[in-house]
Design an enzyme around this catalytic site. Sequence first.
Site, PDB file in Angstrom:
ATOM      1  N   LYS A  13      -3.017  10.788  36.899  1.00  0.00           N
ATOM      2  CA  LYS A  13      -3.635  11.269  38.151  1.00  0.00           C
ATOM      3  C   LYS A  13      -3.554  12.777  38.336  1.00  0.00           C
ATOM      4  O   LYS A  13      -4.546  13.410  38.631  1.00  0.00           O
ATOM      5  CB  LYS A  13      -2.884  10.653  39.338  1.00  0.00           C
ATOM      6  CG  LYS A  13      -3.483   9.470  39.943  1.00  0.00           C
ATOM      7  CD  LYS A  13      -2.830   9.047  41.249  1.00  0.00           C
ATOM      8  CE  LYS A  13      -1.465   9.483  41.616  1.00  0.00           C
ATOM      9  NZ  LYS A  13      -0.285   9.026  41.053  1.00  0.00           N
ATOM     10  N   ARG A  88      -1.286   6.162  49.908  1.00  0.00           N
ATOM     11  CA  ARG A  88      -0.508   5.256  49.076  1.00  0.00           C
ATOM     12  C   ARG A  88      -0.178   3.965  49.809  1.00  0.00           C
ATOM     13  O   ARG A  88       0.471   3.094  49.234  1.00  0.00           O
ATOM     14  CB  ARG A  88       0.794   5.940  48.718  1.00  0.00           C
ATOM     15  CG  ARG A  88       0.914   6.342  47.233  1.00  0.00           C
ATOM     16  CD  ARG A  88       2.193   7.085  47.134  1.00  0.00           C
ATOM     17  NE  ARG A  88       2.791   7.263  45.886  1.00  0.00           N
ATOM     18  CZ  ARG A  88       2.790   8.418  45.209  1.00  0.00           C
ATOM     19  NH1 ARG A  88       2.056   9.408  45.614  1.00  0.00           N
ATOM     20  NH2 ARG A  88       3.504   8.529  44.125  1.00  0.00           N
ATOM     21  N   ARG A 127       7.989  12.729  30.116  1.00  0.00           N
ATOM     22  CA  ARG A 127       7.146  13.726  30.778  1.00  0.00           C
ATOM     23  C   ARG A 127       7.868  15.050  31.068  1.00  0.00           C
ATOM     24  O   ARG A 127       8.996  15.049  31.539  1.00  0.00           O
ATOM     25  CB  ARG A 127       6.668  13.093  32.096  1.00  0.00           C
ATOM     26  CG  ARG A 127       5.781  13.951  32.914  1.00  0.00           C
ATOM     27  CD  ARG A 127       4.955  13.127  33.834  1.00  0.00           C
ATOM     28  NE  ARG A 127       5.655  12.812  35.077  1.00  0.00           N
ATOM     29  CZ  ARG A 127       5.032  12.328  36.155  1.00  0.00           C
ATOM     30  NH1 ARG A 127       3.739  12.069  36.123  1.00  0.00           N
ATOM     31  NH2 ARG A 127       5.718  12.058  37.230  1.00  0.00           N
ATOM     32  N   ARG A 160      11.230  15.856  35.875  1.00  0.00           N
ATOM     33  CA  ARG A 160      11.462  15.485  37.269  1.00  0.00           C
ATOM     34  C   ARG A 160      12.659  14.552  37.389  1.00  0.00           C
ATOM     35  O   ARG A 160      12.821  13.646  36.573  1.00  0.00           O
ATOM     36  CB  ARG A 160      10.218  14.786  37.830  1.00  0.00           C
ATOM     37  CG  ARG A 160       9.208  15.764  38.371  1.00  0.00           C
ATOM     38  CD  ARG A 160       7.912  15.125  38.702  1.00  0.00           C
ATOM     39  NE  ARG A 160       8.029  13.938  39.547  1.00  0.00           N
ATOM     40  CZ  ARG A 160       6.983  13.322  40.085  1.00  0.00           C
ATOM     41  NH1 ARG A 160       5.772  13.805  39.888  1.00  0.00           N
ATOM     42  NH2 ARG A 160       7.150  12.254  40.815  1.00  0.00           N
ATOM     43  N   ARG A 171       9.655   3.118  41.208  1.00  0.00           N
ATOM     44  CA  ARG A 171       8.384   3.736  41.624  1.00  0.00           C
ATOM     45  C   ARG A 171       7.209   2.842  41.240  1.00  0.00           C
ATOM     46  O   ARG A 171       6.246   2.713  41.994  1.00  0.00           O
ATOM     47  CB  ARG A 171       8.234   5.132  41.006  1.00  0.00           C
ATOM     48  CG  ARG A 171       9.111   6.160  41.710  1.00  0.00           C
ATOM     49  CD  ARG A 171       9.270   7.431  40.905  1.00  0.00           C
ATOM     50  NE  ARG A 171       8.022   8.117  40.699  1.00  0.00           N
ATOM     51  CZ  ARG A 171       7.755   8.885  39.636  1.00  0.00           C
ATOM     52  NH1 ARG A 171       8.659   9.048  38.690  1.00  0.00           N
ATOM     53  NH2 ARG A 171       6.602   9.469  39.526  1.00  0.00           N
TER      54      ARG A 171
HETATM   55  P1  AMP Z   1       4.130  11.793  43.038  1.00  0.00           P
HETATM   56  O1  AMP Z   1       4.305  13.192  42.539  1.00  0.00           O
HETATM   57  O2  AMP Z   1       2.768  11.535  43.581  1.00  0.00           O
HETATM   58  O3  AMP Z   1       4.586  10.761  42.045  1.00  0.00           O
HETATM   59  O4  AMP Z   1       5.118  11.660  44.298  1.00  0.00           O
HETATM   60  C1  AMP Z   1       6.515  11.819  44.163  1.00  0.00           C
HETATM   61  C2  AMP Z   1       7.242  11.162  45.334  1.00  0.00           C
HETATM   62  O5  AMP Z   1       6.821  11.778  46.560  1.00  0.00           O
HETATM   63  C3  AMP Z   1       6.925   9.689  45.521  1.00  0.00           C
HETATM   64  O6  AMP Z   1       7.717   8.847  44.693  1.00  0.00           O
HETATM   65  C4  AMP Z   1       7.233   9.507  46.996  1.00  0.00           C
HETATM   66  O7  AMP Z   1       8.639   9.469  47.228  1.00  0.00           O
HETATM   67  C5  AMP Z   1       6.716  10.805  47.599  1.00  0.00           C
HETATM   68  N1  AMP Z   1       5.276  10.673  47.963  1.00  0.00           N
HETATM   69  C6  AMP Z   1       4.212  11.316  47.398  1.00  0.00           C
HETATM   70  N2  AMP Z   1       3.064  10.961  47.983  1.00  0.00           N
HETATM   71  C7  AMP Z   1       3.390  10.048  48.936  1.00  0.00           C
HETATM   72  C8  AMP Z   1       2.635   9.297  49.875  1.00  0.00           C
HETATM   73  N3  AMP Z   1       1.290   9.381  49.956  1.00  0.00           N
HETATM   74  N4  AMP Z   1       3.314   8.458  50.709  1.00  0.00           N
HETATM   75  C9  AMP Z   1       4.663   8.365  50.663  1.00  0.00           C
HETATM   76  N5  AMP Z   1       5.427   9.029  49.792  1.00  0.00           N
HETATM   77  C10 AMP Z   1       4.806   9.874  48.930  1.00  0.00           C
END
Ligand code: AMP
Length: 217
Positions: A13, A88, A127, A160, A171
């Site tokens: 993504k 999400r 990653r 990360r 996740r």
């Molecule tokens: P990502 O980089 O998109 O994988 O997001 C990393 C973390 O940020 C996720 O595992 C959530 O803890 C938080 N997060 C990101 N986007 C959202 C969202 N739309 N709703 C809730 N938590 C989010």
Amino acid sequence: MFVILLGAPGSGKGTQASLLAQQAGLAHIASGDLFREAVQRGTPLGRQAREYMERGELVPDRITVPLVMERLEAPDAVRGAILDGFPRTVEQARALDEALNDKGRRIERVLYLKVPREELLSRLSGRWICRACQATYHEVTYPPRRAGVCDRCGGELYQRADDRRETVERRLEVYFEQTLPLIDYYRGRSVLREINGNQPIPSVAEELLAAIRQDGG
Ligand code: AMP
């Protein structure tokens, strides 16, 4: 044009949203990046979000929705945006629809990047990400030319904290339970396109671009 890129953690993504935003001239809004910036700055919102992120859980909607809505108000997002990592949950999708509706806008495309679970696990555990420009690498399938250094901008690469195996599994569970229902939420409309995310980066990019240029929606 407002486009949602939907897919599991590790589906590509972030990489694809950044390419697509450049090619289509739209803002790239990544909710995960907004949270990571807030954590790094040590803001009250960042401190709240951090505990959820470390567990691989979603940050509650009452924190997430206003953060993304504020970002959508920025001048670069007036013409449209590629949303990466938001919505999400079905609640977030409803809040987004309402906010866009108020401005006479709507979501024109929802692009669903489909990748098998085993592939997601392997991608996430290898990653590496650039601290400066967020470009993503993989130690086996897509290594940088020099270890630890971004090919694109020379920035430092890091892993990360939430890419640890246990957190990755949580996740993915959260994704299948809370985010996948969004497919049904959008399926009822003609905006949803499914893209095979298990192909080389340029092929996926090409299909995504074709999907947003197609008529309809
Ligand atoms: P990502 O980089 O998109 O994988 O997001 C990393 C973390 O940020 C996720 O595992 C959530 O803890 C938080 N997060 C990101 N986007 C959202 C969202 N739309 N709703 C809730 N938590 C989010």
